[in-house]
Design a protein around this motif. Structure first.
Motif, PDB file in Angstrom:
ATOM      1  N   LYS A 119      -1.943   3.260   3.604  1.00 25.38           N
ATOM      2  CA  LYS A 119      -3.198   3.442   2.948  1.00 25.38           C
ATOM      3  C   LYS A 119      -3.614   2.739   1.833  1.00 25.38           C
ATOM      4  O   LYS A 119      -2.837   2.624   0.865  1.00 25.38           O
ATOM      5  CB  LYS A 119      -3.282   4.937   2.711  1.00 25.38           C
ATOM      6  N   GLN A 120      -4.675   1.999   2.055  1.00 29.93           N
ATOM      7  CA  GLN A 120      -5.037   1.143   0.880  1.00 29.93           C
ATOM      8  C   GLN A 120      -5.876   1.724   0.095  1.00 29.93           C
ATOM      9  O   GLN A 120      -6.860   2.405   0.244  1.00 29.93           O
ATOM     10  CB  GLN A 120      -5.851  -0.389   1.600  1.00 29.93           C
ATOM     11  N   LYS A 121      -5.931   1.145  -1.264  1.00 32.34           N
ATOM     12  CA  LYS A 121      -7.017   1.475  -2.036  1.00 32.34           C
ATOM     13  C   LYS A 121      -8.422   0.950  -1.866  1.00 32.34           C
ATOM     14  O   LYS A 121      -9.297   1.550  -1.917  1.00 32.34           O
ATOM     15  CB  LYS A 121      -6.660   1.131  -3.333  1.00 32.34           C
ATOM     16  N   GLY A 176       0.652  -1.059   0.083  1.00 36.29           N
ATOM     17  CA  GLY A 176      -0.062   0.116  -0.086  1.00 36.29           C
ATOM     18  C   GLY A 176       0.817   1.269   0.081  1.00 36.29           C
ATOM     19  O   GLY A 176       2.097   1.249   0.200  1.00 36.29           O
ATOM     20  N   ALA A 177       0.122   2.417  -0.361  1.00 34.78           N
ATOM     21  CA  ALA A 177       0.871   3.664  -0.485  1.00 34.78           C
ATOM     22  C   ALA A 177       1.179   4.135   0.962  1.00 34.78           C
ATOM     23  O   ALA A 177       0.468   4.100   2.030  1.00 34.78           O
ATOM     24  CB  ALA A 177      -0.108   4.711  -0.797  1.00 34.78           C
ATOM     25  N   ASP A 215      -3.866  -5.023  -0.201  1.00 37.44           N
ATOM     26  CA  ASP A 215      -2.883  -5.378  -1.065  1.00 37.44           C
ATOM     27  C   ASP A 215      -1.611  -6.118  -0.094  1.00 37.44           C
ATOM     28  O   ASP A 215      -1.010  -5.479   0.471  1.00 37.44           O
ATOM     29  CB  ASP A 215      -2.055  -4.101  -1.899  1.00 37.44           C
ATOM     30  N   GLN A 216      -1.521  -7.589  -0.607  1.00 30.00           N
ATOM     31  CA  GLN A 216      -0.709  -8.196  -0.203  1.00 30.00           C
ATOM     32  C   GLN A 216       0.738  -8.504  -0.659  1.00 30.00           C
ATOM     33  O   GLN A 216       0.601  -8.919  -1.720  1.00 30.00           O
ATOM     34  CB  GLN A 216      -1.379  -9.770   0.377  1.00 30.00           C
ATOM     35  N   TRP A 240      -0.780  -1.112   9.019  1.00 36.30           N
ATOM     36  CA  TRP A 240       0.503  -0.972   9.756  1.00 36.30           C
ATOM     37  C   TRP A 240       1.145  -2.320   9.419  1.00 36.30           C
ATOM     38  O   TRP A 240       0.743  -3.382   9.570  1.00 36.30           O
ATOM     39  CB  TRP A 240       0.499  -0.675  11.115  1.00 36.30           C
ATOM     40  N   VAL A 241       2.642  -2.151   9.160  1.00 38.56           N
ATOM     41  CA  VAL A 241       3.401  -3.420   8.921  1.00 38.56           C
ATOM     42  C   VAL A 241       4.650  -3.264   9.808  1.00 38.56           C
ATOM     43  O   VAL A 241       5.327  -1.990   9.804  1.00 38.56           O
ATOM     44  CB  VAL A 241       3.756  -3.418   7.601  1.00 38.56           C
TER      45      VAL A 241
END
Length: 343
Positions: free
Chosen positions: A134-136, A77-78, A142-143, A114-115
């Motif tokens: 931030k996910q679309k 993700g962004a 998105d993995q 968060w990662v």
């Protein structure tokens, strides 16, 4: 339920020493709760595992139980915070940093993923990195990678109006707010169900009203018993032909009216029609039905039933099970919690 929590048989314990009283009380709560929702507790074919008490407090927030992630998973993700410049000592702190960016009341979060890299040996110089993203599409994050070789732990957070899925029945659609920060593994399974065009085998098969024990807001009426009926609708979320993997015990708050929880390790689940403090903290809660949709659950609870006995407990089983399908929901402008349509 082997016996009601206020069963007079409890008086037999009065003559025992306090230590034994405490011990037997814990065992009794475990037995009562597991029997209540389990028709085959002694059967070899039973899918229900033991029920663990892991926490207390609404949604586990008081003990930090609702800041969980999935290990060996790296979500993409962004980036809104670069982990190379943003480090913490624990995944809990990383999760809370993301939550801080999702605490407003004006809609979508600035951070929803968060990662964290928390394995010193595997992460090396990247140990402690906390990437906020931030996910679309939060219902389809998105993995990047997953598996034992992945050193990252990832989690998702839903803001206001986000993370709401539809449990579609012929009597209406129950909109359910998912709790990925409290029950990430459970929510990941629900999101998998959303990708299926059908959910053959998914159904509600047990329905019990609030009876004379709980009021319309789900509060227990003083001196009333605790069932039967037990104020719930119960079913299964397992698509035929799709292998089911047991879901680990996650956050287990007190069951409230609208709580959606697993029985054991799934795929059996229930929706509570009342506040069940007497069940203590025995079930993984992965979502909650929006208040305005509880009338649909109440309608299902009033459908024709037949009596059955599960481990010497009288229960009410639907004469005709109610099929259900899990649907993604599409937001409209306006109130994000109510103006929703299925996709």
């Amino acid at each position: 339920m082997g016996r009601r929590p206020n069963d007079p048989e409890h008086s037999r314990f009065a003559s025992l020493v306090l230590v034994l009283v405490a011990l037997f009380s814990c065992v009794l709560v475990y037995a009562v709760v597991s029997t209540l929702l389990n028709p085959n507790v002694n059967s070899q074919a039973s899918r229900f595992g033991s029920l663990e008490v892991v926490m207390s407090g609404d949604l586990g927030e008081k003990k930090g139980e609702c800041c969980r992630g999935i290990e060996n998973l790296e979500l993409w993700g962004a980036a809104v915070k670069w982990g190379s410049e943003f480090k913490f000592k624990s995944s809990l702190e990383c999760c809370q940093a993301c939550k801080t960016m999702c605490s407003g009341n004006d809609g979508p979060c600035l951070c929803d993923t968060w990662v964290f890299c928390g394995n010193k040996e595997a992460c090396g110089s990247r140990f402690g990195e906390c990437w906020l993203k931030k996910q679309k599409d939060t219902l389809s994050p998105d993995q990047q990678d997953a598996g034992k070789s992945v050193s990252w732990t990832s989690g998702v957070i839903f803001g206001k109006g986000e993370g709401i899925v539809g449990m579609e029945t012929e009597y209406g659609t129950l909109h359910i707010k998912l709790f990925p920060d409290c029950a990430p593994y459970s929510v990941a399974y629900i999101l998998e169900l959303l990708t299926l065009r059908h959910c053959a085998g998914c159904q509600i098969y047990r329905a019990e009203s609030r009876g004379q024990s709980w009021d319309s807001e789900g509060n227990h009426i003083k001196d009333a018993n605790y069932g039967p009926p037990f104020a719930l609708i119960q079913g299964i979320l397992e698509a035929q032909g799709t292998p089911f993997k047991k879901i680990p015990t996650e956050a287990c708050p007190t069951i409230r009216r609208g709580s959606v929880a697993w029985i054991g390790f799934g795929p059996e689940f229930f929706i509570s029609l009342a506040n069940h403090e007497e069940w203590k903290n025995s079930y993984t809660v992965f979502g909650s039905v929006l208040p305005e949709d509880m009338e649909i659950a109440e309608k299902i609870a009033q459908l024709p039933t037949k009596s059955d006995i599960w481990n010497n407990i009288n229960v009410s089983v639907l004469q005709k099970p109610v099929p259900l399908i899990m649907r993604r929901m599409k937001k409209n402008l306006g109130d994000l919690n109510t103006n929703l349509k299925s996709e």
